[in-house]
Structure formats: structure tokens, C-alpha cells
Design an enzyme around this catalytic site. Structure first.
Site, PDB file in Angstrom:
ATOM      1  N   GLY A  37      12.622  21.121  48.859  1.00  0.00           N
ATOM      2  CA  GLY A  37      11.185  20.579  48.510  1.00  0.00           C
ATOM      3  C   GLY A  37      10.069  21.581  48.954  1.00  0.00           C
ATOM      4  O   GLY A  37       9.168  21.922  48.154  1.00  0.00           O
ATOM      5  N   ASP A  38      10.145  22.396  50.192  1.00  0.00           N
ATOM      6  CA  ASP A  38       9.245  23.207  50.433  1.00  0.00           C
ATOM      7  C   ASP A  38       9.218  24.406  49.302  1.00  0.00           C
ATOM      8  O   ASP A  38       7.972  24.993  48.955  1.00  0.00           O
ATOM      9  CB  ASP A  38       9.568  23.932  51.814  1.00  0.00           C
ATOM     10  CG  ASP A  38       8.594  24.889  52.237  1.00  0.00           C
ATOM     11  OD1 ASP A  38       7.381  24.664  52.602  1.00  0.00           O
ATOM     12  OD2 ASP A  38       9.296  26.076  52.363  1.00  0.00           O
ATOM     13  N   THR A  39      10.441  24.852  48.999  1.00  0.00           N
ATOM     14  CA  THR A  39      10.413  25.928  47.854  1.00  0.00           C
ATOM     15  C   THR A  39       9.817  25.487  46.588  1.00  0.00           C
ATOM     16  O   THR A  39       9.167  26.270  45.854  1.00  0.00           O
ATOM     17  CB  THR A  39      11.836  26.393  48.034  1.00  0.00           C
ATOM     18  OG1 THR A  39      12.138  26.887  49.254  1.00  0.00           O
ATOM     19  CG2 THR A  39      11.984  27.591  46.839  1.00  0.00           C
TER      20      THR A  39
END
Length: 160
Positions: A37-39
Site C-alpha cells: 500500500g505504501d508503494t
């Protein structure tokens, strides 16, 4: 920023790499969901910036960090919390309550945990192929942060 950013570019990556071997997202650790999700969120932010400004690569990077830091993601989560379903709130809580090995020294622990939950939600939506919902949430989060920065609040964010 552009409201026309979609997942068109990142969906083929997921499908090409994972194919049919992809586990159901609920079988993934919440920290794994946050990792992807960060990416995904970073790509949304960067694509939005590229589409909406003519800045240099360095200026784009500096601006992107204002959107992806833990305090900004925490602010964005609180701004969009009311639009989440019960299932999405459950995924967020799994991510928020996970215990990462470390917390960056420049991040508030509460902000970092909230940001981890937010990233877990985005990772879940991405891996679940809930593309329209992913776009809706990511775009609203980005817009909330952008509006806060335009408002001139300290560090670009209003305190909750």
C-alpha cells in the site's frame, strides 16, 4: 492535482507479477498489506504531481514527501474515515494495530500507526482488485492533504 489518475498503469504490474499465484489479501500480514500500500499510494502521489505541475524531478520529490509522510497520511485517514465501509475500517485497524519492528525517529508513534493502517487499506484494495474504490480513496486522501497545504496550516496539515 489531477483527479484523473487511475490504476490503469499499476494493475497490469500486479497481474503480470502475481498472476494466479496471488494469495487472498486477508491471508496476508497487515504489514505486508501496508508494504504494498505504501508503494501504491506513493505512485498515486507521484503520478498526480507529474500530471499537475511542471516542476523539476527534485522539486517533485520534495513535494511528494509532504504527501507521503506519516503525519500527512494520518491526517488523510482522519479526513476520509467517514467514507469507509465497516470492512475497510477492519482492514485499517489490522494495519494500525500491527507491531512494526521500528518507528522512524522523526515520526509521531500515533501518526505512524495510523499511516500504517491507511497503507494496509490501500494495499488490501490493490490486491483485491477493487480498483475504483482504490482510486476514490487515494484521490480523496491526496485532495484533503492538498487543501490543507493550501490553507497554510503549520507543516501543511491541520491538527485533528
Amino acid at each position: 492535482m489531477s483527479d484523473n489518475i487511475s490504476t490503469v498503469g499499476i494493475i497490469p504490474i500486479r497481474d503480470a507479477v502475481c498472476g494466479t499465484a496471488l494469495k487472498h489479501p486477508l491471508q496476508q500480514s497487515p504489514l505486508v498489506l501496508a508494504y504494498i500500500g505504501d508503494t501504491v499510494y506513493d505512485l498515486f502521489v507521484r503520478a498526480s504531481l507529474v500530471c499537475s505541475t511542471d516542476n523539476t524531478a527534485h522539486a517533485l520529490h520534495m513535494l511528494a514527501t509532504k504527501y507521503v509522510r506519516a503525519s500527512a497520511q494520518s491526517y488523510a485517514y482522519h479526513a476520509i474515515e467517514d467514507m469507509l465501509t465497516d470492512d475497510e475500517k477492519y482492514i485499517f485497524r489490522r494495519g494500525r494495530n500491527a507491531h512494526p519492528a521500528t518507528v522512524p525517529k522523526n515520526a509521531d508513534v500515533g501518526d505512524y500507526r495510523t499511516a500504517t493502517g491507511f497503507e494496509a487499506l490501500l494495499g488490501y484494495l490493490y490486491l483485491s482488485c477493487e480498483n475504483e474504490r482504490l482510486c476514490e480513496i487515494a484521490q480523496r486522501a491526496i485532495k484533503c492533504i492538498e487543501e490543507s497545504m493550501k490553507g497554510g496550516e503549520k507543516n501543511g496539515l491541520r491538527k485533528q
